[in-house]
Design a protein around this motif. Structure first.
Motif, short mmCIF file in Angstrom:
data_model
loop_
_atom_site.label_atom_id
_atom_site.label_comp_id
_atom_site.label_asym_id
_atom_site.label_seq_id
_atom_site.Cartn_x
_atom_site.Cartn_y
_atom_site.Cartn_z
N GLY A 139 0.79 -1.18 -0.19
CA GLY A 139 0.04 0.03 -0.01
C GLY A 139 0.80 1.37 -0.18
O GLY A 139 0.39 2.33 0.25
N ALA A 142 0.65 3.08 -5.63
CA ALA A 142 -0.27 2.91 -6.24
C ALA A 142 -0.42 3.40 -7.58
O ALA A 142 -1.07 4.41 -8.19
CB ALA A 142 -1.73 3.62 -5.35
N ARG A 178 3.29 2.41 5.72
CA ARG A 178 1.93 2.15 5.18
C ARG A 178 0.99 3.27 5.71
O ARG A 178 0.02 3.25 5.17
CB ARG A 178 1.46 0.81 5.73
CG ARG A 178 0.19 -0.01 4.99
CD ARG A 178 -0.30 -1.10 5.69
NE ARG A 178 1.20 -2.26 5.49
CZ ARG A 178 1.51 -2.83 6.58
NH1 ARG A 178 1.43 -2.48 7.68
NH2 ARG A 178 2.56 -3.63 6.28
#
Length: 209
Positions: A139, A142, A178
């Motif tokens: 994560g 992206a 994250r």
């Protein structure tokens, strides 16, 4: 055991440290009991301080050198430990400067031709493509996908990857990143990053002392 209490560790740890050569060899009574004294207390305290500074693995050979090697060997090991701490602090300072500059860079008005492939970005950062894919799975990144399902890193994605790369080199863990990266994308997280890097710098200086 009085030595363990004064050194601030357990009796079992004293035995382990003696067996590892971190403490001076203990004399034995006729019945086989260890006889420990002030030298053992000092050595145990010194080891604990070194372990906090450079880690237990590196602290052990330093202590063994202090107990039985020529002075030049001990000095070389201590110098090496300080050199690594210095490099760590310089890396943190560089990461702080680099991340701040990267975040300030304009990334608007991007064109499709400005996007980079996973291989191109990996080469630019000096990491493996699998590292970028791992960061995406966690994560941290992206990237968009092309019609052929290939990753396409727009300038904003490249910026994020550069920030992650710098902070990973500075010791930031995946879990912290994250939580951080989405806030950085919204421009609400840099103060926290700068503060955390400053804290890491202070800890590194404390370890050096």
């Amino acid at each position: 055991m009085d030595v363990a209490r004064r050194a601030g560790c357990s009796v079992q740890q004293i035995r382990v440290l003696e067996n590892a050569g971190v403490l001076p060899p203990a004399a034995r009574t006729a019945s086989g009991y260890r006889v420990l004294g002030p030298d053992h207390v000092e050595a145990a305290i010194a080891y604990r301080a070194l372990a906090a500074a450079v880690g237990p693995v590196e602290a052990k050979p330093i202590m063994r050198a202090a107990l039985g090697s020529p002075a030049a060997t001990l000095v070389a090991l201590v110098d090496s430990a300080h050199a690594r701490l210095h490099a760590e602090r310089e890396g943190l300072r560089s990461a702080k400067r680099a991340a701040a500059e990267i975040i300030r860079e304009p990334v608007g008005d991007a064109r499709p031709s400005d996007a980079m492939s996973v291989g191109e970005l990996a080469d630019a950062l000096g990491v493996r493509p699998s590292t970028l894919r791992h960061w995406e799975a966690e994560g941290l990144l992206a990237p968009e996908r092309t019609k052929g399902r290939r990753r396409a890193y727009a300038p904003a994605d490249v910026r994020d990857a550069r920030v992650v790369d710098q902070l990973r080199r500075a010791g930031y863990r995946i879990g912290a990143l994250r939580d951080l990266m989405p806030r950085l994308r919204r421009r609400r997280g840099w103060d926290g990053v700068a503060g955390a890097l400053h804290t890491l710098l202070e800890r590194s200086s404390a370890r050096a002392r």
